[in-house]
Scaffold this motif. Structure first.
Motif, PDB file in Angstrom:
ATOM      1  N   LEU A 200       0.830  -1.214   0.000  1.00 34.69           N
ATOM      2  CA  LEU A 200       0.000   0.000   0.000  1.00 34.69           C
ATOM      3  C   LEU A 200       0.864   1.263   0.000  1.00 34.69           C
ATOM      4  CD1 LEU A 200      -2.837  -0.882   2.571  1.00 34.69           C
ATOM      5  CD2 LEU A 200      -3.031  -0.772   0.079  1.00 34.69           C
ATOM      6  N   ALA A 201       1.934   1.234   0.795  1.00 35.90           N
ATOM      7  CA  ALA A 201       2.751   2.442   0.952  1.00 35.90           C
ATOM      8  C   ALA A 201       3.764   2.605  -0.182  1.00 35.90           C
ATOM      9  CB  ALA A 201       3.476   2.413   2.307  1.00 35.90           C
ATOM     10  N   GLY A 202       3.988   1.540  -0.966  1.00 32.16           N
ATOM     11  CA  GLY A 202       4.973   1.621  -2.048  1.00 32.16           C
ATOM     12  C   GLY A 202       6.394   1.744  -1.521  1.00 32.16           C
ATOM     13  N   PRO A 256       1.229   5.960  -5.388  1.00 31.51           N
ATOM     14  CA  PRO A 256       0.541   6.469  -6.587  1.00 31.51           C
ATOM     15  C   PRO A 256      -0.246   5.393  -7.341  1.00 31.51           C
ATOM     16  CG  PRO A 256       2.796   7.303  -6.480  1.00 31.51           C
ATOM     17  CD  PRO A 256       2.649   6.341  -5.336  1.00 31.51           C
ATOM     18  N   TYR A 257       0.263   4.144  -7.351  1.00 31.25           N
ATOM     19  CA  TYR A 257      -0.435   3.061  -8.063  1.00 31.25           C
ATOM     20  C   TYR A 257      -1.917   3.025  -7.687  1.00 31.25           C
ATOM     21  CZ  TYR A 257      -1.939  -1.686  -9.234  1.00 31.25           C
ATOM     22  OH  TYR A 257      -2.647  -2.766  -9.713  1.00 31.25           O
ATOM     23  N   TRP A 258      -2.198   3.029  -6.385  1.00 35.39           N
ATOM     24  CA  TRP A 258      -3.573   2.864  -5.898  1.00 35.39           C
ATOM     25  C   TRP A 258      -4.400   4.116  -6.178  1.00 35.39           C
ATOM     26  CZ3 TRP A 258      -4.048  -2.078  -4.475  1.00 35.39           C
ATOM     27  CH2 TRP A 258      -2.892  -2.747  -4.056  1.00 35.39           C
ATOM     28  N   ARG A 259      -3.741   5.251  -6.120  1.00 37.10           N
ATOM     29  CA  ARG A 259      -4.465   6.513  -6.295  1.00 37.10           C
ATOM     30  C   ARG A 259      -4.850   6.690  -7.755  1.00 37.10           C
ATOM     31  NH1 ARG A 259      -0.633  10.296  -2.704  1.00 37.10           N
ATOM     32  NH2 ARG A 259      -1.906  11.926  -3.637  1.00 37.10           N
ATOM     33  N   THR A 260      -3.905   6.423  -8.645  1.00 39.23           N
ATOM     34  CA  THR A 260      -4.180   6.623 -10.072  1.00 39.23           C
ATOM     35  C   THR A 260      -5.088   5.523 -10.608  1.00 39.23           C
ATOM     36  OG1 THR A 260      -1.946   7.482 -10.202  1.00 39.23           O
ATOM     37  CG2 THR A 260      -3.058   7.054 -12.296  1.00 39.23           C
ATOM     38  N   VAL A 269      -1.044   5.429   5.380  1.00 39.50           N
ATOM     39  CA  VAL A 269      -0.980   3.975   5.570  1.00 39.50           C
ATOM     40  C   VAL A 269      -0.334   3.732   6.933  1.00 39.50           C
ATOM     41  CG1 VAL A 269      -0.059   1.790   4.714  1.00 39.50           C
ATOM     42  CG2 VAL A 269      -0.783   3.565   3.086  1.00 39.50           C
ATOM     43  N   VAL A 270      -1.098   3.119   7.821  1.00 41.93           N
ATOM     44  CA  VAL A 270      -0.634   2.861   9.189  1.00 41.93           C
ATOM     45  C   VAL A 270      -0.058   1.445   9.241  1.00 41.93           C
ATOM     46  CG1 VAL A 270      -1.420   2.670  11.599  1.00 41.93           C
ATOM     47  CG2 VAL A 270      -2.447   4.385  10.063  1.00 41.93           C
ATOM     48  N   ALA A 271       0.988   1.252  10.039  1.00 35.14           N
ATOM     49  CA  ALA A 271       1.598  -0.086  10.197  1.00 35.14           C
ATOM     50  C   ALA A 271       0.508  -1.131  10.439  1.00 35.14           C
ATOM     51  CB  ALA A 271       2.576  -0.070  11.366  1.00 35.14           C
ATOM     52  N   TRP A 272       0.632  -2.291   9.805  1.00 36.36           N
ATOM     53  CA  TRP A 272      -0.308  -3.402  10.019  1.00 36.36           C
ATOM     54  C   TRP A 272       0.170  -4.250  11.198  1.00 36.36           C
ATOM     55  CZ3 TRP A 272      -3.076  -6.228   5.468  1.00 36.36           C
ATOM     56  CH2 TRP A 272      -3.551  -5.305   4.527  1.00 36.36           C
TER      57      TRP A 272
END
Ligand code: XUL
Length: 522
Positions: A200-202, A256-260, A269-272
């Motif tokens: 998620l965070a890239g 950016p992948y997820w946003r675009t 993105v918070v630590a899992w």
């Protein structure tokens, strides 16, 4: 309208839960589940894993990534205002590890939003499979690590658990020994949780103390890697591990992948964390003295504790709690799959299974079962085999009651160190919808059993953690009791009270079960 997303990447499925927190209004606005076997048949998993019959149990990490991609697409079609999502977090099945080669982070940073995730990730793994918590193939590695650290007690004091086959240290040691070249090519070893957060965070995400304490590698008191345990595990391991950061730390902004590709905004993105620590939050268990029972693929008994107290029998674990402090946990591998085996052996559905429980007497007329359909974690039984005493496997009525009573008695027996007396137990997991099962638990523990609104408590916990961390990062922190308020209160209509006559029966059955277990393990 601030929204927070929680993901639960568990053994058999990926779930997303979205919550809205708007002043006095708090609600779950969306929940969706993707089952790995059904939605991703190409990976050929059974119940989310691939077992090779010699105790080795793995899963393809690419499948988890593929599921996250599909979930993001599903969210983008849900009609939710994605731009309002302030933060996301998640949890993964505990202990599983993901091995990435050099250059993986660069791939994560530069994903092409025009193409799906899985084709772009194939090259990032130095090991195509992840060993998962059902694996029990590392007994020799456990022994070597234990010896190097100075014995079981020393290792349990340092890391919160004695060495366990499914814990990450022994799995890493086995990989380094059996595939030294692939190990040498590994630049970063993630847990399922920190791998998913990294997608998620890239960028490489940290590990947090909740899931980090399921590795036999973390100094529980310092909440940092324990150099003695790291050195005992594999060469050059220190440089391959992500840093340990607070559970509420921000791994980065959504890549950016997820946003675009899907239209998300610049969410944090918070630590899992791990699935059990996440459920702790999703059940609202933030103060010592509370106990939860999760009836899932594995059954677990857990609760917050103030001090890192240890199980004198060495069968339990102490983890960091994502709310700070600690949590105690005992895990039973023979959970819902064992219940299902009995149900299927007698050709029943769950309604008929429950009816048998309702029709048979507490104590089962002295009949007992040891429910070790697969190798058991608690107590440690490496070679499975179901034992029955005082009845025959063909006796449907007795067999159905015997499995549920055995599981409840084992939970009581092996959780005495967490809480000698409990007043109310929170039940969760798929089988918690079954009142007859909860009645047996209430009678065995002599405690009320309650449920919260039936939903995935792990992914709800992840959404609540995202909310909490976002407030911390915004300089406006909230107390945990205010974070969970409105989401985790018990539902009074689900309360199951112990029946005093049955409590007396189980008080006698408990030592009989303990003795049966002792004799059969000897
Ligand atoms: C806990 C454990 C399992 C997994 C999968 O120690 O091994 O509960 O977290 O749920």
């Amino acid at each position: 309208m601030p929204l927070y997303v929680g993901f639960d990447s568990s053994t058999q499925s990926l779930t997303a839960t979205v919550i809205r927190v708007d002043g006095a209004r708090q609600e779950v606005v969306y929940e969706h589940v993707l089952e790995f076997d059904r939605h991703f048949p190409d990976y050929r998993t059974a119940h989310g894993v691939i077992s090779s019959g010699d105790g080795t149990v793995v899963a393809p990490p690419l499948m988890w990534a593929d599921a996250l991609d599909r979930m993001a697409e599903t969210l983008s079609r849900s009609g939710l205002p994605l731009g309002e999502i302030r933060a996301m977090s998640g949890d993964g099945q505990q202990h599983g590890s993901v091995y990435l080669s050099a250059g993986a982070e660069r791939v994560l940073q530069t994903l092409d939003p025009a193409k799906p995730l899985h084709g772009q990730l194939e090259g990032i793994f130095s090991r195509p499979v992840s060993p998962v918590w059902l694996d029990c193939s590392t007994t020799a590695e456990c022994q070597a690590i234990t010896d190097a650290v100075g014995g079981e007690v020393a290792l349990a004091r340092l890391t919160g658990s004695r060495a366990y086959e499914r814990f990450t240290a022994s799995q890493i040691r086995k990989f380094a020994r059996t595939e030294p070249h692939a190990y040498a090519r590994t630049e970063r070893i993630h847990l399922v949780s920190s791998f998913m957060a990294s997608l998620l965070a890239g960028r490489h995400a940290p590990i947090e103390p909740g899931d980090g304490s399921g590795m036999n590698l973390m100094d529980l008191a310092a909440r940092q890697w324990a150099p003695a345990a790291v050195a005992a595990t594999a060469p050059d391991l220190a440089v391959k591990l992500p840093p340990i950061r607070d559970s509420w730390s921000i791994a980065g902004d959504l890549a950016p992948y997820w946003r675009t590709r899907y239209g998300f905004g610049p969410s944090r993105v918070v630590a899992w964390t791990g699935d059990n620590p996440s459920s702790l939050i999703g059940l609202g268990l933030i103060a010592p003295g509370q106990l939860a029972i999760s009836l899932g693929t594995s059954d677990t008994v857990f609760g917050p504790i103030a001090e890192p107290r240890h199980d004198p029998e060495g069968a339990g674990h102490v983890f960091g709690s994502p709310a700070g402090g600690y949590m105690a946990l005992t895990c039973f591998a023979n959970g819902s799959l064992a219940r299902e085996k009995v149900r299927d052996a007698h050709g029943l559905d769950w309604t008929e299974f429950s009816k048998r429980l309702g029709d048979t007497p507490a104590g089962n007329g002295g009949a007992l079962m040891l429910p070790w359909f697969v190798p058991e974690i608690t107590p440690f039984v490496p070679r499975p085999g179901v034992r029955r005493k005082g009845y025959d496997a063909a006796d449907t009525e007795r067999d159905v009651r015997a499995i549920v009573e055995a599981q409840a008695l084992a939970m009581r027996l092996h959780s005495r160190w967490i809480a000698e007396r409990v007043d109310a137990i929170r039940a969760t997991g798929g089988a918690a919808v079954n009142r007859e099962i909860l009645q047996i638990i209430a009678d065995v523990f002599n405690a009320d059993v309650v449920r919260t609104t039936p939903r995935n408590t792990a992914s709800l916990g992840a959404a609540l953690r995202a909310f909490h961390a976002d407030r911390v990062a915004s300089g406006d922190p909230l107390e945990w009791k205010d974070v969970v308020a409105g989401f985790t209160e018990p539902l009074e209509e689900t309360r199951v009270r112990p029946n005093p006559a049955n409590v007396a029966v189980y008080a006698k059955a408990l030592p009989a079960y303990e003795e049966f277990e002792r004799v059969e393990r000897a």
